[in-house]
Design a protein around this motif. Structure first.
Motif, PDB file in Angstrom:
ATOM      1  N   LEU A 111       0.833  -1.201   0.000  1.00  7.63           N
ATOM      2  CA  LEU A 111       0.000   0.000   0.000  1.00  7.63           C
ATOM      3  C   LEU A 111       0.870   1.255   0.000  1.00  7.63           C
ATOM      4  CD1 LEU A 111      -2.992   1.075   0.300  1.00  7.63           C
ATOM      5  CD2 LEU A 111      -2.535   1.141   2.755  1.00  7.63           C
ATOM      6  N   GLY A 112       1.926   1.228   0.826  1.00 10.78           N
ATOM      7  CA  GLY A 112       2.830   2.375   0.910  1.00 10.78           C
ATOM      8  C   GLY A 112       3.600   2.606  -0.387  1.00 10.78           C
ATOM      9  N   CYS A 113       4.036   1.526  -1.019  1.00 14.30           N
ATOM     10  CA  CYS A 113       4.760   1.664  -2.293  1.00 14.30           C
ATOM     11  C   CYS A 113       3.853   2.276  -3.364  1.00 14.30           C
ATOM     12  CB  CYS A 113       5.268   0.301  -2.758  1.00 14.30           C
ATOM     13  SG  CYS A 113       6.629  -0.374  -1.769  1.00 14.30           S
ATOM     14  N   GLY A 114       2.608   1.799  -3.427  1.00 11.84           N
ATOM     15  CA  GLY A 114       1.669   2.363  -4.386  1.00 11.84           C
ATOM     16  C   GLY A 114       1.360   3.817  -4.079  1.00 11.84           C
ATOM     17  N   LEU A 115       1.248   4.129  -2.793  1.00  8.53           N
ATOM     18  CA  LEU A 115       0.987   5.517  -2.370  1.00  8.53           C
ATOM     19  C   LEU A 115       2.133   6.431  -2.795  1.00  8.53           C
ATOM     20  CD1 LEU A 115      -1.017   7.276  -0.736  1.00  8.53           C
ATOM     21  CD2 LEU A 115       0.363   6.769   1.293  1.00  8.53           C
ATOM     22  N   LEU A 116       3.364   5.946  -2.631  1.00 11.79           N
ATOM     23  CA  LEU A 116       4.523   6.735  -3.058  1.00 11.79           C
ATOM     24  C   LEU A 116       4.494   6.988  -4.562  1.00 11.79           C
ATOM     25  CD1 LEU A 116       7.469   5.235  -0.955  1.00 11.79           C
ATOM     26  CD2 LEU A 116       6.509   7.537  -0.790  1.00 11.79           C
ATOM     27  N   ASN A 117       4.135   5.971  -5.329  1.00 11.49           N
ATOM     28  CA  ASN A 117       4.011   6.162  -6.779  1.00 11.49           C
ATOM     29  C   ASN A 117       3.020   7.271  -7.102  1.00 11.49           C
ATOM     30  OD1 ASN A 117       5.842   4.247  -7.733  1.00 11.49           O
ATOM     31  ND2 ASN A 117       4.320   2.624  -7.917  1.00 11.49           N
ATOM     32  N   GLY A 118       1.836   7.208  -6.481  1.00 12.70           N
ATOM     33  CA  GLY A 118       0.813   8.205  -6.738  1.00 12.70           C
ATOM     34  C   GLY A 118       1.233   9.602  -6.320  1.00 12.70           C
ATOM     35  N   LEU A 119       1.866   9.710  -5.155  1.00  8.79           N
ATOM     36  CA  LEU A 119       2.297  11.019  -4.663  1.00  8.79           C
ATOM     37  C   LEU A 119       3.369  11.631  -5.560  1.00  8.79           C
ATOM     38  CD1 LEU A 119       2.441  10.349  -0.801  1.00  8.79           C
ATOM     39  CD2 LEU A 119       0.774  11.753  -2.035  1.00  8.79           C
ATOM     40  N   PHE A 120       4.312  10.812  -6.011  1.00 10.79           N
ATOM     41  CA  PHE A 120       5.373  11.331  -6.888  1.00 10.79           C
ATOM     42  C   PHE A 120       4.819  11.747  -8.246  1.00 10.79           C
ATOM     43  CE2 PHE A 120       8.599   9.582  -3.980  1.00 10.79           C
ATOM     44  CZ  PHE A 120       9.542  10.600  -4.041  1.00 10.79           C
ATOM     45  N   PHE A 197     -15.179   8.486  -9.627  1.00 14.44           N
ATOM     46  CA  PHE A 197     -14.129   9.483  -9.865  1.00 14.44           C
ATOM     47  C   PHE A 197     -12.985   8.865 -10.668  1.00 14.44           C
ATOM     48  CE2 PHE A 197     -15.285  11.816  -5.667  1.00 14.44           C
ATOM     49  CZ  PHE A 197     -16.448  12.281  -6.264  1.00 14.44           C
ATOM     50  N   ILE A 198     -12.616   7.619 -10.320  1.00 20.07           N
ATOM     51  CA  ILE A 198     -11.529   6.931 -11.036  1.00 20.07           C
ATOM     52  C   ILE A 198     -11.870   6.799 -12.517  1.00 20.07           C
ATOM     53  CG2 ILE A 198     -10.455   4.647 -11.334  1.00 20.07           C
ATOM     54  CD1 ILE A 198     -10.425   4.424  -8.260  1.00 20.07           C
ATOM     55  N   LEU A 199     -13.086   6.364 -12.817  1.00 20.55           N
ATOM     56  CA  LEU A 199     -13.491   6.195 -14.215  1.00 20.55           C
ATOM     57  C   LEU A 199     -13.631   7.547 -14.917  1.00 20.55           C
ATOM     58  CD1 LEU A 199     -16.129   3.344 -13.759  1.00 20.55           C
ATOM     59  CD2 LEU A 199     -13.791   3.135 -14.619  1.00 20.55           C
ATOM     60  N   THR A 220      -3.806   9.157  -6.714  1.00 20.26           N
ATOM     61  CA  THR A 220      -3.075   8.600  -5.571  1.00 20.26           C
ATOM     62  C   THR A 220      -3.794   7.392  -4.989  1.00 20.26           C
ATOM     63  OG1 THR A 220      -2.205  10.798  -5.031  1.00 20.26           O
ATOM     64  CG2 THR A 220      -2.117   9.138  -3.300  1.00 20.26           C
ATOM     65  N   VAL A 221      -5.113   7.487  -4.856  1.00 24.60           N
ATOM     66  CA  VAL A 221      -5.899   6.367  -4.325  1.00 24.60           C
ATOM     67  C   VAL A 221      -5.789   5.151  -5.247  1.00 24.60           C
ATOM     68  CG1 VAL A 221      -8.255   5.564  -3.877  1.00 24.60           C
ATOM     69  CG2 VAL A 221      -7.517   7.790  -3.018  1.00 24.60           C
ATOM     70  N   ALA A 222      -5.859   5.381  -6.564  1.00 24.15           N
ATOM     71  CA  ALA A 222      -5.761   4.270  -7.518  1.00 24.15           C
ATOM     72  C   ALA A 222      -4.410   3.570  -7.410  1.00 24.15           C
ATOM     73  CB  ALA A 222      -5.984   4.782  -8.941  1.00 24.15           C
ATOM     74  N   HIS A 223      -3.339   4.339  -7.298  1.00 22.44           N
ATOM     75  CA  HIS A 223      -2.007   3.729  -7.199  1.00 22.44           C
ATOM     76  C   HIS A 223      -1.821   3.017  -5.863  1.00 22.44           C
ATOM     77  CE1 HIS A 223       0.281   4.774 -10.829  1.00 22.44           C
ATOM     78  NE2 HIS A 223      -0.532   5.811 -10.914  1.00 22.44           N
ATOM     79  N   ALA A 224      -2.388   3.561  -4.799  1.00 24.68           N
ATOM     80  CA  ALA A 224      -2.309   2.890  -3.500  1.00 24.68           C
ATOM     81  C   ALA A 224      -3.040   1.553  -3.550  1.00 24.68           C
ATOM     82  CB  ALA A 224      -2.900   3.784  -2.408  1.00 24.68           C
ATOM     83  N   ALA A 225      -4.228   1.545  -4.179  1.00 18.76           N
ATOM     84  CA  ALA A 225      -4.980   0.293  -4.320  1.00 18.76           C
ATOM     85  C   ALA A 225      -4.207  -0.707  -5.179  1.00 18.76           C
ATOM     86  CB  ALA A 225      -6.347   0.578  -4.944  1.00 18.76           C
ATOM     87  N   SER A 226      -3.555  -0.210  -6.229  1.00 17.78           N
ATOM     88  CA  SER A 226      -2.748  -1.073  -7.091  1.00 17.78           C
ATOM     89  C   SER A 226      -1.618  -1.731  -6.307  1.00 17.78           C
ATOM     90  CB  SER A 226      -2.185  -0.255  -8.260  1.00 17.78           C
ATOM     91  OG  SER A 226      -1.324  -1.044  -9.063  1.00 17.78           O
ATOM     92  N   GLY A 227      -0.934  -0.945  -5.487  1.00 20.60           N
ATOM     93  CA  GLY A 227       0.146  -1.495  -4.673  1.00 20.60           C
ATOM     94  C   GLY A 227      -0.347  -2.536  -3.686  1.00 20.60           C
ATOM     95  N   PHE A 228      -1.507  -2.284  -3.082  1.00 20.15           N
ATOM     96  CA  PHE A 228      -2.088  -3.237  -2.128  1.00 20.15           C
ATOM     97  C   PHE A 228      -2.409  -4.560  -2.817  1.00 20.15           C
ATOM     98  CE2 PHE A 228      -5.752  -5.219  -0.118  1.00 20.15           C
ATOM     99  CZ  PHE A 228      -5.349  -5.295   1.211  1.00 20.15           C
TER     100      PHE A 228
END
Length: 332
Positions: A111-120, A197-199, A220-228
């Motif tokens: 989750l954290g790795c995906g969150l970092l992707n989204g934030l960056f 919102f994602i769609l 950011t939420v989408a990338h966090a979900a992806s990481g999870f």
């Protein structure tokens, strides 16, 4: 025409237009042909092996699907899943951490790795392709730094048992987290505001922003979900393999795109289907299993996957072109 006569036709028309209908029909036809050519394909043991593959591969596909929905791509899915897998196995092997706590730590890491992707992506404004390509290298480097390219063997017996246990008939327990993830994704995308919102961001990010949608938060939420989801796939793969291999995730990239695209996902964003992606995963697993069953060269699997992606993209473009012509004709 009476209402009673029209209703079945309307229901049949809706069924034929459903995103999942095509992949489901292809899956049934493929399994029927496989069963005719090789009766052993439909044996309980082979079905169990098939479902074990689907349990992990569907999560990999969902992890990419949620990013495709916002019109982006995540090249670091395999690296995140691999890092979560060796974290899960390493905590049990090196520190004796109980399996449930080790699994929670691995999922939190994903989750954290995906969150970092989204934030960056939001902070720098650089495309997801470049950011996730860089994070792929970083996460894989951390993986190899921790493991020194050596596996972790000390996986808890409870995890090994879970990886091999059957729920009912040939259906493994590993399918349970995958089905729960699929139901959760379907509910989020079809019933919750964040799913819409994602769609919307994938369909037209500028229009979504003008409508009051926070594009940055949604990405950011989408990338966090992806990481999870990638981390969950890594955890399940450790249970299935009964070992924490540092190579876990290295071959996920093509698969992560194949199943959503076969399921009709639009790569430009705005349209995905959880059920169709699940059927797409099963189609890939069946074809892969058939190639193994008939002793084809293992390298042929990659060629077939690539051909399937090209065919699926071509069919999707054809469908989009027909829809555009129909809408244009209706507007006249």
């Amino acid at each position: 025409m009476s209402l009673s006569a029209a209703s079945p036709q309307t229901a049949a028309s809706r069924l034929l237009r459903a995103d999942w209908f095509g992949p489901a029909a292809v899956l049934l036809a493929t399994m029927a042909i496989a069963g005719a050519l090789a009766p052993s394909f439909l044996s309980p043991l082979n079905i169990q092996v098939l479902l074990l593959a689907v349990a992990v591969n569907a999560l990999i596909a969902f992890s990419q699907m949620i990013i495709i929905a916002i019109g982006q791509m995540n090249l670091s899915i395999g690296a995140i899943g691999g890092l979560a897998a060796i974290t899960f196995a390493g905590l049990m092997d090196q520190f004796g951490v109980p399996a449930p706590l080790a699994a929670l730590a691995a999922l939190a890491l994903g989750l954290g790795c995906g969150l970092l992707n989204g934030l960056f992506i939001n902070w720098t404004g650089i495309s997801a392709f470049v950011i996730t390509l860089a994070s792929l290298s970083i996460f894989k480097g951390i993986n190899l730094g921790i493991t020194r390219a050596e596996p972790f063997y000390g996986v808890a017996d409870s995890v090994k048992s879970f990886g091999q246990a059957l729920l009912i008939g040939p259906v493994p327990w590993l399918m349970v987290p995958t089905i729960l993830a699929a139901l959760g994704l379907w509910y989020v995308l079809s019933r919750l505001p964040i799913g819409r919102f994602i769609l919307a961001v994938g369909g037209n990010s500028h229009a979504a922003e003008l409508s009051g949608v926070s594009v940055g938060l949604t990405v950011t939420v989408a990338h966090a979900a992806s990481g999870f989801l990638a981390a969950l796939a890594g955890v399940l793969l450790v249970a299935r393999l009964q070992i924490g291999q540092p190579t876990i995730g290295d071959d996920w990239l093509i698969l992560s795109f194949a199943a959503p695209v076969i399921g009709g996902a639009v790569l430009s964003g705005g349209h995905v289907s959880v059920a169709a992606t699940l059927f797409g995963t099963a189609i890939v697993a069946v074809i892969t299993q058939l190639l193994v069953l008939f002793n084809f060269d293992p390298f042929l699997v990659q060629i077939v996957l690539g051909a399937m992606i090209l065919a699926a993209v071509g069919l999707n473009r054809l469908r989009e072109a027909r829809l555009a012509r129909a809408l244009k004709g209706g507007a006249r």
